[in-house]
Motif scaffolding. Structure first.
Motif, PDB file in Angstrom:
ATOM      1  N   VAL A 152       0.866  -1.183   0.000  1.00  0.00           N
ATOM      2  CA  VAL A 152       0.000   0.000   0.000  1.00  0.00           C
ATOM      3  C   VAL A 152       0.898   1.227   0.000  1.00  0.00           C
ATOM      4  CG1 VAL A 152      -1.769   1.285   1.247  1.00  0.00           C
ATOM      5  CG2 VAL A 152      -1.844  -1.227   1.198  1.00  0.00           C
ATOM      6  N   VAL A 153       0.780   2.063  -1.034  1.00  0.00           N
ATOM      7  CA  VAL A 153       1.667   3.213  -1.235  1.00  0.00           C
ATOM      8  C   VAL A 153       0.827   4.468  -1.416  1.00  0.00           C
ATOM      9  CG1 VAL A 153       3.440   1.759  -2.272  1.00  0.00           C
ATOM     10  CG2 VAL A 153       1.739   2.844  -3.740  1.00  0.00           C
ATOM     11  N   PRO A 154       1.446   5.658  -1.299  1.00  0.00           N
ATOM     12  CA  PRO A 154       0.678   6.907  -1.458  1.00  0.00           C
ATOM     13  C   PRO A 154       0.178   7.080  -2.892  1.00  0.00           C
ATOM     14  CG  PRO A 154       2.766   7.294  -0.325  1.00  0.00           C
ATOM     15  CD  PRO A 154       2.827   5.908  -0.865  1.00  0.00           C
ATOM     16  N   LYS A 155      -1.017   7.640  -3.030  1.00  0.00           N
ATOM     17  CA  LYS A 155      -1.570   7.976  -4.335  1.00  0.00           C
ATOM     18  C   LYS A 155      -0.923   9.251  -4.869  1.00  0.00           C
ATOM     19  CE  LYS A 155      -6.216   6.224  -5.268  1.00  0.00           C
ATOM     20  NZ  LYS A 155      -7.643   6.578  -5.370  1.00  0.00           N
ATOM     21  N   GLY A 156      -1.079   9.486  -6.166  1.00  0.00           N
ATOM     22  CA  GLY A 156      -0.531  10.703  -6.759  1.00  0.00           C
ATOM     23  C   GLY A 156      -0.943  10.842  -8.211  1.00  0.00           C
ATOM     24  N   LYS A 206       4.367   4.678   5.912  1.00  0.00           N
ATOM     25  CA  LYS A 206       5.378   5.287   6.793  1.00  0.00           C
ATOM     26  C   LYS A 206       6.724   4.596   6.670  1.00  0.00           C
ATOM     27  CE  LYS A 206       2.000   6.814  10.266  1.00  0.00           C
ATOM     28  NZ  LYS A 206       1.616   6.779  11.715  1.00  0.00           N
ATOM     29  N   ILE A 207       6.984   4.052   5.497  1.00  0.00           N
ATOM     30  CA  ILE A 207       8.216   3.285   5.327  1.00  0.00           C
ATOM     31  C   ILE A 207       9.456   4.160   5.448  1.00  0.00           C
ATOM     32  CG2 ILE A 207       8.294   3.531   2.794  1.00  0.00           C
ATOM     33  CD1 ILE A 207       9.248   0.595   2.712  1.00  0.00           C
ATOM     34  N   ASP A 208       9.351   5.452   5.052  1.00  0.00           N
ATOM     35  CA  ASP A 208      10.504   6.349   5.158  1.00  0.00           C
ATOM     36  C   ASP A 208      10.838   6.691   6.600  1.00  0.00           C
ATOM     37  OD1 ASP A 208      10.726   6.342   2.436  1.00  0.00           O
ATOM     38  OD2 ASP A 208       9.511   8.149   2.148  1.00  0.00           O
ATOM     39  N   GLU A 245       7.457 -12.843   8.890  1.00  0.00           N
ATOM     40  CA  GLU A 245       8.904 -12.822   9.085  1.00  0.00           C
ATOM     41  C   GLU A 245       9.659 -12.716   7.753  1.00  0.00           C
ATOM     42  OE1 GLU A 245       7.389 -17.108   9.822  1.00  0.00           O
ATOM     43  OE2 GLU A 245       6.839 -15.039  10.379  1.00  0.00           O
ATOM     44  N   VAL A 246       9.059 -13.249   6.684  1.00  0.00           N
ATOM     45  CA  VAL A 246       9.688 -13.122   5.363  1.00  0.00           C
ATOM     46  C   VAL A 246       9.650 -11.669   4.901  1.00  0.00           C
ATOM     47  CG1 VAL A 246       9.512 -13.779   2.922  1.00  0.00           C
ATOM     48  CG2 VAL A 246       9.176 -15.502   4.716  1.00  0.00           C
ATOM     49  N   VAL A 247       8.501 -11.028   5.091  1.00  0.00           N
ATOM     50  CA  VAL A 247       8.375  -9.615   4.700  1.00  0.00           C
ATOM     51  C   VAL A 247       9.305  -8.747   5.549  1.00  0.00           C
ATOM     52  CG1 VAL A 247       6.784  -7.688   4.417  1.00  0.00           C
ATOM     53  CG2 VAL A 247       5.986 -10.022   4.024  1.00  0.00           C
ATOM     54  N   ASP A 248       9.375  -9.024   6.847  1.00  0.00           N
ATOM     55  CA  ASP A 248      10.279  -8.260   7.720  1.00  0.00           C
ATOM     56  C   ASP A 248      11.731  -8.415   7.276  1.00  0.00           C
ATOM     57  OD1 ASP A 248       8.180  -7.335   9.226  1.00  0.00           O
ATOM     58  OD2 ASP A 248       8.344  -8.914  10.757  1.00  0.00           O
ATOM     59  N   ALA A 249      12.088  -9.619   6.842  1.00  0.00           N
ATOM     60  CA  ALA A 249      13.461  -9.846   6.373  1.00  0.00           C
ATOM     61  C   ALA A 249      13.748  -9.031   5.119  1.00  0.00           C
ATOM     62  CB  ALA A 249      13.681 -11.336   6.110  1.00  0.00           C
ATOM     63  N   HIS A 250      12.773  -8.964   4.225  1.00  0.00           N
ATOM     64  CA  HIS A 250      12.928  -8.126   3.024  1.00  0.00           C
ATOM     65  C   HIS A 250      13.127  -6.664   3.417  1.00  0.00           C
ATOM     66  CE1 HIS A 250      12.280 -11.362   0.376  1.00  0.00           C
ATOM     67  NE2 HIS A 250      10.944 -11.370   0.350  1.00  0.00           N
ATOM     68  N   PHE A 251      12.366  -6.221   4.385  1.00  0.00           N
ATOM     69  CA  PHE A 251      12.436  -4.820   4.810  1.00  0.00           C
ATOM     70  C   PHE A 251      13.796  -4.498   5.429  1.00  0.00           C
ATOM     71  CE2 PHE A 251      11.060  -1.443   7.981  1.00  0.00           C
ATOM     72  CZ  PHE A 251      11.092  -0.428   7.038  1.00  0.00           C
ATOM     73  N   GLU A 252      14.282  -5.377   6.279  1.00  0.00           N
ATOM     74  CA  GLU A 252      15.583  -5.145   6.920  1.00  0.00           C
ATOM     75  C   GLU A 252      16.706  -5.151   5.881  1.00  0.00           C
ATOM     76  OE1 GLU A 252      16.092  -4.242   9.994  1.00  0.00           O
ATOM     77  OE2 GLU A 252      13.925  -4.335  10.390  1.00  0.00           O
ATOM     78  N   ALA A 253      16.621  -6.058   4.923  1.00  0.00           N
ATOM     79  CA  ALA A 253      17.640  -6.103   3.863  1.00  0.00           C
ATOM     80  C   ALA A 253      17.603  -4.837   3.017  1.00  0.00           C
ATOM     81  CB  ALA A 253      17.433  -7.332   2.989  1.00  0.00           C
ATOM     82  N   ALA A 254      16.389  -4.339   2.732  1.00  0.00           N
ATOM     83  CA  ALA A 254      16.259  -3.110   1.942  1.00  0.00           C
ATOM     84  C   ALA A 254      16.847  -1.926   2.699  1.00  0.00           C
ATOM     85  CB  ALA A 254      14.789  -2.866   1.611  1.00  0.00           C
ATOM     86  N   LYS A 255      16.559  -1.832   4.005  1.00  0.00           N
ATOM     87  CA  LYS A 255      17.111  -0.736   4.798  1.00  0.00           C
ATOM     88  C   LYS A 255      18.629  -0.794   4.842  1.00  0.00           C
ATOM     89  CE  LYS A 255      14.790  -1.295   8.647  1.00  0.00           C
ATOM     90  NZ  LYS A 255      14.332  -1.034  10.021  1.00  0.00           N
ATOM     91  N   ALA A 256      19.183  -2.002   5.026  1.00  0.00           N
ATOM     92  CA  ALA A 256      20.634  -2.143   5.098  1.00  0.00           C
ATOM     93  C   ALA A 256      21.300  -1.713   3.792  1.00  0.00           C
ATOM     94  CB  ALA A 256      20.991  -3.595   5.431  1.00  0.00           C
ATOM     95  N   GLU A 257      20.722  -2.101   2.670  1.00  0.00           N
ATOM     96  CA  GLU A 257      21.329  -1.755   1.386  1.00  0.00           C
ATOM     97  C   GLU A 257      21.239  -0.260   1.119  1.00  0.00           C
ATOM     98  OE1 GLU A 257      20.911  -2.792  -3.388  1.00  0.00           O
ATOM     99  OE2 GLU A 257      20.072  -4.147  -1.875  1.00  0.00           O
TER     100      GLU A 257
END
Length: 693
Positions: free
Chosen positions: A555-559, A649-651, A666-678
């Motif tokens: 779910v992302v912001p509209k525009g 509120k991902i930013d 836990e799979v989605v959380d792992a994706h999120f942590e990897a994205a933040k680290a990169e």
């Protein structure tokens, strides 16, 4: 910083890695030829591919920075290979360029493999193209009025098919003009050209392009029949030399080529003139022409066809890359409707093909008729020159019953069958190219009997997911504003085209869904979203690339960027006022429908609050009477719907969940942590580089 911009601009990531295989093939070939040149062997015929190298060099300018130097080195190599036919130093210079090709190719392979692993460019060289083809001015004249946009995942194969004529034409020109006498080493070039044309025909078939699918087969048959004959002549078979003028099968090929010229008048002017010259060459290549004159009639025509093939292939490639006519091709000589009306006035009515499957099958049928016609005509010429003693005793005994000469009996039957087959091939060529039955072929003698089983009719049309023609019918229904039950990578869903706002309203009525519950937007791939350049942060982009395609919805912001996706008035009907749920399923069926019809509104195929549909029968039973169709794909891949992630509120370093479905949290959380680290790592590197500079 420049590398990061290049990585962001690159789109088709998943399609880049096969390029490494092609470069490896070039490396091996360049090493072999360089070794050959340094050992001072007899001159090879590599120079005949000069025109193809020129075309690839020009087209490579629109690809990236590294390929043009490699292809220019290949071009120079071929030039010095040609010089090496007369001067030994030419082969030495060619060997030096071949070593350069090897080194550049090895670097390119490393760049592409690293990109494939890291999903971004680490080493320089493969950035934006030196010249953007989208900025080229249109110079191709008016487009054919009957031109149809091929909105499929199969790109235009015409360039490959026409360039497949360049090498055999040049080889024939060199051979018949006396530059070499032993034809046997050239056979490999004809084999590779045939592979190009067969592949071009196959991809034209996948694109439902009848004209090119059959034309490229005729080209391949013509060149290879000529090559085999010259190979036998070079092999000093005396019976071949004595009987070459008795090969009447080439006259059949000329008839088929003339039919191709006739129907190509509805394509464009360049293709029509090209086929006209090809027909002239075919006529002047007939072996009935005396040997002394034959070398010049065939050789000179082959030179002209090679030049025209280069231009035709290059125009197809450049226009395909630029997605507009940047090289002249011209409009059609005659519109297909006018030609159909003229032929229909002779034979009668001209109904159109209603079923795409029918047209696809006719491509196969026409190819078989073409092959049968040539084989039968060639067989009849063989029978006319055979002696009765060559027949098996049983054959003679059977034919003696009819009190006839076996040789002439088989000759006559072969000719009759060849004439029937020639008519069938010509009729289907014309009908298929015009997509109308203008030349009668008759109804089937035995019709399939309709089943009269006592089974209840389905409540709505059903379409199999395993036939592209069925999916095209579904795409047409979506374009008309219909609501269709479709399979996804999770459970079955209801789909409606975002181009038709009424179809989205209909989804709410069919499902009985409360108006306050939003519907998600389905795309075929993430590149489709990247093209409209929504103002997403690097973290959100990185996270979505890890989630898509698959059973995760973000779910992302509209525009305003939504309007660039072609949603129009449907923007207010999908998502909420502030946000929208983006779905990119890992489903080839749904991806194909979206790529053809455009973005669709998607929601689970069950009555509101009901159980998820895990089989198409459940969709039919629960909602079939309200739907305009159901794509049947058997049991679904999952038992529950996708996991919906709140990325608003991902930013701020936070994600939440509207629903945990088939993909565990836990799979989605792992994706999120990897994205933040990169993203943090990239930011730190960028800051360090700025301080150093």
């Amino acid at each position: 910083m420049e590398l990061e911009a290049q990585a962001e601009d690159f789109a088709a990531i998943v399609y880049a890695e096969p390029g490494a295989l092609g470069l490896i093939a070039n490396i091996v070939a360049a090493l072999m030829i360089a070794t050959e040149n340094m050992l001072d062997p007899p001159f090879s015929a590599a120079a005949v591919t000069l025109s193809v190298a020129v075309v690839l060099c020009v087209c490579a300018v629109t690809v990236n920075f590294l390929l043009p130097p490699v292809l220019i080195a290949i071009l120079l190599t071929l030039i010095f290979e040609a010089v090496g036919a007369w001067f030994a130093w030419g082969r030495r210079v060619a060997a030096a360029f071949e070593i350069l090709i090897v080194l550049a190719g090895m670097y390119a392979v490393v760049v592409m493999m690293l990109k494939g692993v890291s999903q971004r460019y680490i080493l320089p060289g493969f950035g934006n193209a030196p010249y953007d083809p989208l900025l080229m001015r249109t110079a191709g004249g008016p487009a054919p009025k009957n031109e149809k946009k091929k909105v499929t995942k199969y790109s235009e194969p015409m360039g490959m098919g026409f360039l497949g004529n360049v090498v055999p034409a040049v080889v024939m020109a060199f051979y018949h003009l006396g530059f070499f006498s032993d034809f046997r080493p050239a056979i490999a070039m004809f084999v590779f050209s045939a592979v190009c044309q067969v592949l071009a025909s196959f991809y034209s078939f996948l694109r439902h392009d009848f004209y090119h699918a059959t034309t490229f087969i005729i080209y391949a048959v013509y060149w290879n029949s000529r090559a085999v004959l010259q190979f036998l002549v070079s092999s000093n078979f005396p019976e071949i030399m004595d009987s070459r003028v008795n090969f009447y099968g080439q006259w059949t090929l000329i008839c088929l080529i003339l039919v191709v010229v006739f129907v190509s008048a509805t394509v464009n002017r360049v293709v029509f003139l090209y086929n006209l010259m090809f027909a002239v060459m075919a006529i002047l290549s007939i072996d009935h022409i005396p040997v002394v004159a034959h070398g010049y009639t065939f050789g000179v025509c082959a030179v002209i066809v090679a030049v025209l093939s280069t231009y035709t292939g290059m125009s197809a490639l450049e226009n395909s890359i630029a997605e507009k006519n940047v090289m002249y091709i011209g409009a059609e000589v005659i519109h297909s409707d006018k030609l159909s009306a003229a032929i229909g006035a002779i034979f009668g009515t001209a109904p159109e093909y209603d079923d795409d499957d029918y047209l696809d099958l006719k491509i196969v049928d026409t190819t078989i008729f073409i092959s049968s016609t040539i084989a039968l005509m060639a067989h009849s010429a063989t029978e006319a020159t055979n002696n009765v003693r060559d027949y098996h005793e049983k054959t003679i005994a059977v034919l003696t019953v009819f009190d006839t000469n076996p040789r002439w009996m088989i000759l006559v039957t072969s000719l009759l069958a060849a004439i029937v087959s020639l008519y069938a091939a010509s009729a289907e060529l014309i009908n298929g190219a015009l997509q109308r039955v203008v030349v009668p072929v008759g109804l089937p003698l035995i019709k399939e009997k309709e089943r009269t089983e006592n089974t209840a009719a389905p409540p709505c049309p059903l379409f199999t997911s395993r036939r592209s023609s069925a999916l095209r019918q579904v795409a047409r229904l979506l374009d008309q504003g219909c609501v269709v039950g479709v399979p996804t990578d999770t459970v079955y869903a209801l789909a409606g085209s975002c181009k038709v706002p009424e179809s989205i309203r209909k989804i709410y009525m069919v499902k009985g869904r409360p108006a306050e519950k939003p519907i998600c937007l389905c795309l075929s791939n993430l590149d489709q979203l990247a093209e409209v350049n929504p103002p997403f942060s690097p973290l959100l982009w990185n996270f979505m690339r890890r989630c898509y395609p698959g059973g995760i919805s973000c779910v992302v912001p509209k525009g305003e960027w939504l309007k660039n996706l072609g949603l129009g008035d449907s923007v207010d009907l999908v998502g909420t006022k502030d946000n929208i749920c983006i779905r990119v399923p890992d489903s080839s069926v749904l991806a194909y429908l979206v790529s053809v019809s455009g973005p669709v509104a998607l929601t689970s195929a069950n009555p509101s609050g009901g159980e998820d549909s895990t089989h198409h029968d459940m969709v039919i039973d629960s909602l079939g009477e309200k739907l305009d169709g159901v794509v049947c794909d058997g049991t679904s891949n999952e038992l529950v719907a996708s996991t919906v992630v709140n990325c608003m509120k991902i930013d701020e370093g936070v994600i939440s969940y509207f629903r945990v479905g088939c993909t565990p949290q836990e799979v989605v959380d792992a994706h999120f942590e990897a994205a933040k680290a990169e993203v943090n790592s990239q930011t730190a590197t960028l800051n360090m580089n700025q301080k150093l500079s």
